[in-house]
Design a protein around this motif. Structure first.
Motif, PDB file in Angstrom:
ATOM      1  N   GLU A  54       0.828  -1.196   0.000  1.00 13.40           N
ATOM      2  CA  GLU A  54       0.000   0.000   0.000  1.00 13.40           C
ATOM      3  C   GLU A  54       0.868   1.253   0.000  1.00 13.40           C
ATOM      4  OE1 GLU A  54      -2.764  -2.401   3.088  1.00 13.40           O
ATOM      5  OE2 GLU A  54      -0.582  -2.133   3.010  1.00 13.40           O
ATOM      6  N   MET A  95     -10.891  -7.134  -4.321  1.00 13.49           N
ATOM      7  CA  MET A  95      -9.942  -6.301  -3.601  1.00 13.49           C
ATOM      8  C   MET A  95     -10.722  -5.307  -2.756  1.00 13.49           C
ATOM      9  SD  MET A  95      -6.792  -5.757  -6.302  1.00 13.49           S
ATOM     10  CE  MET A  95      -5.561  -5.607  -4.987  1.00 13.49           C
ATOM     11  N   CYS A 151      -2.752   0.166  -3.924  1.00  9.38           N
ATOM     12  CA  CYS A 151      -2.366  -1.145  -3.423  1.00  9.38           C
ATOM     13  C   CYS A 151      -2.012  -2.010  -4.619  1.00  9.38           C
ATOM     14  CB  CYS A 151      -3.490  -1.774  -2.606  1.00  9.38           C
ATOM     15  SG  CYS A 151      -3.167  -3.474  -2.080  1.00  9.38           S
ATOM     16  N   TRP A 205     -10.667  -2.311   0.675  1.00  6.43           N
ATOM     17  CA  TRP A 205      -9.991  -1.412   1.592  1.00  6.43           C
ATOM     18  C   TRP A 205     -10.697  -1.456   2.938  1.00  6.43           C
ATOM     19  CZ3 TRP A 205      -5.377   0.729   0.938  1.00  6.43           C
ATOM     20  CH2 TRP A 205      -4.899   0.924  -0.361  1.00  6.43           C
ATOM     21  N   CYS A 221      -5.253  -2.887   2.663  1.00  8.40           N
ATOM     22  CA  CYS A 221      -5.716  -3.503   1.432  1.00  8.40           C
ATOM     23  C   CYS A 221      -5.844  -5.009   1.641  1.00  8.40           C
ATOM     24  CB  CYS A 221      -4.732  -3.201   0.301  1.00  8.40           C
ATOM     25  SG  CYS A 221      -5.111  -3.994  -1.271  1.00  8.40           S
TER      26      CYS A 221
END
Length: 122
Positions: free
Chosen positions: A6, A34, A22, A36, A95
């Motif tokens: 990240e 993916m 990321c 956060w 991430c």
């Protein structure tokens, strides 16, 4: 099998913007999802935004309309554009990737980055 790095965190005044990145690397067939997450001291890690390989997105209510998650599949990179930041957005942003590794292709695994600090001052 998957390493996540990240970047983009820092200190910003309320109302400002930051863009987190990321980048994923390793030996895998695909990265399905993916995400956060954000974590503050004394609290559990909470999902901020998620994006699938097909581009479907979802956001926590607290960031809707201010944050945008995006993904560059060719670069195996996910981004979080954070606008109109306020002090409540402060925390360590992590991430997470859900990927299918080449060493065990029949299964999906979760991988986490090291986190990047975001501090919003008032």
């Amino acid at each position: 099998q998957v390493q996540l790095v990240e970047s983009g965190g820092g200190l910003v005044q309320a109302g400002g913007s930051l863009r987190l990145s990321c980048a994923a690397s390793g030996s895998f067939f695909s990265i399905e999802v993916m995400d956060w997450y954000r974590q503050v001291p004394g609290e559990q890690r909470r999902l901020v935004a998620t994006i699938t390989s097909g581009g479907r997105t979802n956001y926590a209510d607290s960031v809707k309309g201010r944050f945008t998650i995006s993904r560059d599949n060719a670069k195996n990179t996910v981004y979080l554009q954070m606008n109109s930041l306020n002090p409540e957005d402060t925390g360590v942003y992590y991430c997470k990737a859900v990927a299918r590794p080449k060493s065990y292709s029949t299964s999906l695994f979760q991988y986490w980055g090291q986190g990047t600090q975001v501090t919003v001052s008032s």
